[in-house]
Design a protein around this motif. Structure first.
Motif, PDB file in Angstrom:
ATOM      1  N   VAL A 209      -7.569   5.815 -15.670  1.00 27.01           N
ATOM      2  CA  VAL A 209      -8.264   5.329 -14.484  1.00 27.01           C
ATOM      3  C   VAL A 209      -7.580   5.899 -13.253  1.00 27.01           C
ATOM      4  CG1 VAL A 209      -8.896   3.301 -13.124  1.00 27.01           C
ATOM      5  CG2 VAL A 209      -8.954   3.192 -15.637  1.00 27.01           C
ATOM      6  N   LEU A 210      -8.314   6.678 -12.474  1.00 26.61           N
ATOM      7  CA  LEU A 210      -7.805   7.200 -11.200  1.00 26.61           C
ATOM      8  C   LEU A 210      -8.216   6.217 -10.113  1.00 26.61           C
ATOM      9  CD1 LEU A 210      -6.328   9.520  -9.792  1.00 26.61           C
ATOM     10  CD2 LEU A 210      -8.546  10.652  -9.498  1.00 26.61           C
ATOM     11  N   ASP A 211      -7.242   5.631  -9.469  1.00 26.94           N
ATOM     12  CA  ASP A 211      -7.434   4.524  -8.538  1.00 26.94           C
ATOM     13  C   ASP A 211      -7.263   5.019  -7.105  1.00 26.94           C
ATOM     14  OD1 ASP A 211      -7.311   2.202  -7.045  1.00 26.94           O
ATOM     15  OD2 ASP A 211      -5.587   1.345  -8.087  1.00 26.94           O
ATOM     16  N   LEU A 212      -8.364   5.117  -6.373  1.00 24.43           N
ATOM     17  CA  LEU A 212      -8.327   5.487  -4.960  1.00 24.43           C
ATOM     18  C   LEU A 212      -8.788   4.282  -4.136  1.00 24.43           C
ATOM     19  CD1 LEU A 212      -9.904   9.091  -5.034  1.00 24.43           C
ATOM     20  CD2 LEU A 212      -7.525   8.411  -5.377  1.00 24.43           C
ATOM     21  N   THR A 213      -8.083   3.165  -4.284  1.00 22.91           N
ATOM     22  CA  THR A 213      -8.462   1.944  -3.574  1.00 22.91           C
ATOM     23  C   THR A 213      -7.276   1.409  -2.785  1.00 22.91           C
ATOM     24  OG1 THR A 213      -7.850   0.367  -5.328  1.00 22.91           O
ATOM     25  CG2 THR A 213     -10.035   1.390  -5.471  1.00 22.91           C
ATOM     26  N   ARG A 214      -7.604   0.493  -1.871  1.00 25.86           N
ATOM     27  CA  ARG A 214      -6.582  -0.115  -1.031  1.00 25.86           C
ATOM     28  C   ARG A 214      -6.896  -1.599  -0.841  1.00 25.86           C
ATOM     29  NH1 ARG A 214      -3.585   3.364   2.049  1.00 25.86           N
ATOM     30  NH2 ARG A 214      -3.476   1.988   3.851  1.00 25.86           N
ATOM     31  N   VAL A 215      -5.986  -2.298  -0.243  1.00 26.80           N
ATOM     32  CA  VAL A 215      -6.107  -3.695   0.161  1.00 26.80           C
ATOM     33  C   VAL A 215      -6.167  -4.596  -1.075  1.00 26.80           C
ATOM     34  CG1 VAL A 215      -7.142  -5.250   1.851  1.00 26.80           C
ATOM     35  CG2 VAL A 215      -7.370  -2.801   2.164  1.00 26.80           C
ATOM     36  N   ILE A 216      -7.300  -5.279  -1.373  1.00 21.69           N
ATOM     37  CA  ILE A 216      -7.284  -6.293  -2.438  1.00 21.69           C
ATOM     38  C   ILE A 216      -8.331  -6.042  -3.519  1.00 21.69           C
ATOM     39  CG2 ILE A 216      -7.555  -8.750  -2.973  1.00 21.69           C
ATOM     40  CD1 ILE A 216      -6.449  -9.397  -0.213  1.00 21.69           C
ATOM     41  N   ALA A 217      -9.606  -5.966  -3.174  1.00 21.82           N
ATOM     42  CA  ALA A 217     -10.665  -5.957  -4.194  1.00 21.82           C
ATOM     43  C   ALA A 217     -10.485  -4.823  -5.199  1.00 21.82           C
ATOM     44  CB  ALA A 217     -12.031  -5.868  -3.529  1.00 21.82           C
ATOM     45  N   GLY A 218     -10.361  -3.588  -4.709  1.00 20.64           N
ATOM     46  CA  GLY A 218     -10.180  -2.455  -5.611  1.00 20.64           C
ATOM     47  C   GLY A 218      -8.902  -2.545  -6.420  1.00 20.64           C
ATOM     48  N   PRO A 219      -7.755  -2.815  -5.783  1.00 16.16           N
ATOM     49  CA  PRO A 219      -6.519  -2.970  -6.555  1.00 16.16           C
ATOM     50  C   PRO A 219      -6.572  -4.092  -7.584  1.00 16.16           C
ATOM     51  CG  PRO A 219      -5.974  -2.482  -4.283  1.00 16.16           C
ATOM     52  CD  PRO A 219      -7.468  -2.679  -4.335  1.00 16.16           C
ATOM     53  N   VAL A 220      -7.278  -5.198  -7.288  1.00 18.48           N
ATOM     54  CA  VAL A 220      -7.425  -6.261  -8.290  1.00 18.48           C
ATOM     55  C   VAL A 220      -8.208  -5.734  -9.492  1.00 18.48           C
ATOM     56  CG1 VAL A 220      -8.649  -8.432  -8.754  1.00 18.48           C
ATOM     57  CG2 VAL A 220      -7.142  -8.250  -6.782  1.00 18.48           C
ATOM     58  N   ALA A 221      -9.260  -4.965  -9.239  1.00 16.39           N
ATOM     59  CA  ALA A 221     -10.049  -4.400 -10.334  1.00 16.39           C
ATOM     60  C   ALA A 221      -9.206  -3.476 -11.200  1.00 16.39           C
ATOM     61  CB  ALA A 221     -11.259  -3.652  -9.775  1.00 16.39           C
ATOM     62  N   GLU A 242       0.363   2.050   2.842  1.00 19.14           N
ATOM     63  CA  GLU A 242      -0.094   0.724   2.452  1.00 19.14           C
ATOM     64  C   GLU A 242       0.924  -0.305   2.941  1.00 19.14           C
ATOM     65  OE1 GLU A 242      -2.136  -1.554   2.031  1.00 19.14           O
ATOM     66  OE2 GLU A 242      -3.030  -0.995   0.081  1.00 19.14           O
ATOM     67  N   ILE A 243       0.477  -1.532   3.123  1.00 23.53           N
ATOM     68  CA  ILE A 243       1.393  -2.624   3.409  1.00 23.53           C
ATOM     69  C   ILE A 243       2.124  -2.916   2.109  1.00 23.53           C
ATOM     70  CG2 ILE A 243       1.573  -5.032   4.140  1.00 23.53           C
ATOM     71  CD1 ILE A 243      -1.135  -4.589   5.624  1.00 23.53           C
ATOM     72  N   GLU A 244       3.417  -2.596   2.050  1.00 25.25           N
ATOM     73  CA  GLU A 244       4.117  -2.581   0.769  1.00 25.25           C
ATOM     74  C   GLU A 244       4.172  -3.946   0.105  1.00 25.25           C
ATOM     75  OE1 GLU A 244       7.301  -0.173  -0.361  1.00 25.25           O
ATOM     76  OE2 GLU A 244       7.237   1.114   1.397  1.00 25.25           O
ATOM     77  N   ARG A 454       5.225  -0.901  -9.147  1.00 30.84           N
ATOM     78  CA  ARG A 454       6.154   0.169  -8.828  1.00 30.84           C
ATOM     79  C   ARG A 454       6.238   0.325  -7.304  1.00 30.84           C
ATOM     80  NH1 ARG A 454       9.380   3.051 -11.412  1.00 30.84           N
ATOM     81  NH2 ARG A 454       8.565   5.053 -10.692  1.00 30.84           N
ATOM     82  N   PRO A 455       7.315   0.871  -6.770  1.00 30.92           N
ATOM     83  CA  PRO A 455       7.351   1.130  -5.331  1.00 30.92           C
ATOM     84  C   PRO A 455       6.177   2.022  -4.920  1.00 30.92           C
ATOM     85  CG  PRO A 455       9.541   1.389  -6.280  1.00 30.92           C
ATOM     86  CD  PRO A 455       8.596   1.222  -7.434  1.00 30.92           C
ATOM     87  N   TRP A 456       5.566   1.686  -3.803  1.00 34.92           N
ATOM     88  CA  TRP A 456       4.393   2.434  -3.349  1.00 34.92           C
ATOM     89  C   TRP A 456       4.746   3.903  -3.145  1.00 34.92           C
ATOM     90  CZ3 TRP A 456       3.020   5.014   1.258  1.00 34.92           C
ATOM     91  CH2 TRP A 456       1.652   5.317   1.375  1.00 34.92           C
ATOM     92  N   GLY A 457       3.952   4.784  -3.761  1.00 29.00           N
ATOM     93  CA  GLY A 457       4.118   6.220  -3.589  1.00 29.00           C
ATOM     94  C   GLY A 457       5.297   6.844  -4.307  1.00 29.00           C
TER      95      GLY A 457
END
Length: 474
Positions: A209-221, A242-244, A454-457
């Motif tokens: 799964v390639l995840d190009l999402t941010r904030v909440i809804a996409g990351p929850v999915a 992103e807000i870490e 994991r640490p962002w990025g």
């Protein structure tokens, strides 16, 4: 006529056809207590994932989700702790503000949105000149709500007029939000050799799964897809941090990499990753990813989540859960104790006890992706999955079972959280996060995600696990 929308995939043995009042009249109704039936929405969306996983993995779904675990997952930002201290989910310039004729709600958690809001209000945004919330309130009080909303949309700032539910339903974007269920799936003509799913509680093992999402809804999915066994790689642009602490709350089970799609090398690498992926999940406005020239491989599932959906006049606009609540009428419903509201100039707005539109849409999107992958295993055809917070808001607003006499929401207990030592902003901290909303799969208890965030990025933009049975690697 009953205009209540069903949840996605209503035809699948009725598994998603759940009233939004699940939980009404139960002892646990003080969880996510609100005028609107938030607990029902939460339980239905998590049950949708459980049922989709059971169909895909060939196991008995078992009893319904644990209401306390589900409520904790939906209110995860309020239960999040870093070294024992709570985390403020909203920046000082985010929230409700009075205008000359009503209210607006702003969202300025991200630095670029804060800068655009201040520029819109002719306020300085330098480090030396740091406008306060009172400064913003004074500037907004001199304008009408519509005089804020329209210019904000044109410059990419986040501010909407607080509307009643009737106003929203009568508007063009409100009618678009009422046009379908929260998540829709369409079959494409492209295809690839069918790829069977794994049998058992982790049916997505071997899928990428390639995840190009941010904030909440996409990351929850995508966090949910990782819980079901998928190899999830989240990719972000390096110039848009992103807000870490937010990533700490939604990044479990995934890897996190940086890739600049604005550069030729970044686009080439992104296409290589996409060519070896089974699912692409995007959280950008419609057309944003396609503008980079990325091509979806045959047979892939493309899942998209946005604030307003991909049709209607607001499709190009930015938005967040709190913004959709304000525009759709939810804020005025939750701002009064008797469940009725006057016009927006007199009624005081409120909010749901959790960012439920984000979380519910995320789980429903994940459920639809699992079903799309199961269908692809049979015919090899690609599918598009489209989720919209505004359509989830409509489903909640038309659901029966309002409780205007509700008390305060009960805080889920300690059994719903787990602690890990993690890296945050370059230092080691003890993070307390919520356990998965899915508390059981195939009869096996689910106590935690496969790994803490994991640490962002921090990871390389590459796949690290073999893909299914093909042995392909990216």
């Amino acid at each position: 006529m009953d205009d209540r929308p069903t949840l996605p995939g209503a035809g699948r043995r009725g598994a998603y056809r759940r009233a939004m009042t699940v939980g009404t009249g139960r002892a646990d109704d003080d969880l996510l207590a609100a005028t609107l039936p938030v607990l029902g929405l939460a339980l239905a969306s998590v049950a949708a994932v459980r049922d989709a996983a059971a169909r895909a993995g060939g196991f008995d779904p078992g009893p319904g989700p644990d209401p306390e675990r589900v409520a904790a997952a939906f209110a995860s930002d309020r239960l999040l702790r870093v070294d024992g201290a709570p985390v403020d989910g909203f920046a000082p310039l985010s929230g409700f503000f009075r205008t000359a004729d009503g209210w607006v709600r702003t969202h300025a958690n991200y630095p670029h949105h804060r800068a655009r809001l201040l520029a819109l209000l002719d306020l300085p945004a330098t480090v030396a000149d740091h406008p306060s919330r009172d400064d913003v309130a004074t500037a907004l009080a001199a304008r009408s709500a519509q005089e804020v909303e329209d210019p904000a949309a044109s410059v990419g700032a986040i501010a909407v007029r607080v509307r009643s539910a009737d106003e929203w339903r009568a508007s063009a974007p409100g009618r678009a939000a009422a046009s379908g269920p929260p998540v829709r799936t369409a079959v494409r003509d492209d295809a690839a050799p069918p790829r069977p799913l794994a049998v058992g509680p982790r049916p997505l093992v071997g899928l990428r799964v390639l995840d190009l999402t941010r904030v909440i809804a996409g990351p929850v999915a995508t966090r949910t897809l990782a819980l079901l066994g998928a190899d999830v790689l989240r990719v972000d642009p390096p110039g848009l941090p992103e807000i870490e602490v937010q990533h700490l709350d939604t990044g479990q089970g995934k890897r996190s990499a940086l890739l600049d799609l604005a550069t030729p090398d970044g686009r080439v690498r992104a296409q290589e990753l996409l060519d070896a992926a089974d699912v692409l999940v995007t959280g950008y406005r419609p057309g944003a990813v396609e503008a980079f020239g990325l091509r979806l491989p045959g047979g892939a599932v493309h899942a998209r989540v946005s604030a307003w959906g991909d049709d209607g006049p607001w499709a190009p606009r930015r938005g967040f859960d709190s913004i959709v609540q304000a525009a759709s009428g939810i804020a005025l419903v939750e701002g009064t104790r008797d469940g009725t509201v006057g016009d927006a100039s007199t009624a005081a707005p409120g909010a749901l006890p959790a960012q439920a539109l984000d979380h519910a849409t995320g789980y429903l999107l994940a459920a639809a992706v699992v079903d799309a992958l199961a269908d692809r295993a049979a015919d090899g055809r690609g599918r598009d999955v489209d989720g919209a917070l505004a359509r989830t808001a409509h489903a909640l607003l038309v659901a029966p079972g309002r409780d205007p006499a509700h008390g305060p929401p009960r805080t889920p207990g300690a059994r719903c959280v787990v602690g890990h030592r993690v890296r945050l902003d370059g230092r080691d901290v003890e993070a307390t996060t919520t356990r998965p909303a899915l508390d059981r799969l195939a009869g096996e208890p689910v106590d935690d995600y496969p790994a803490p965030a994991r640490p962002w990025g921090a990871d390389a933009p590459r796949w690290t696990t073999p893909r299914g049975t093909s042995g392909a690697d990216g």
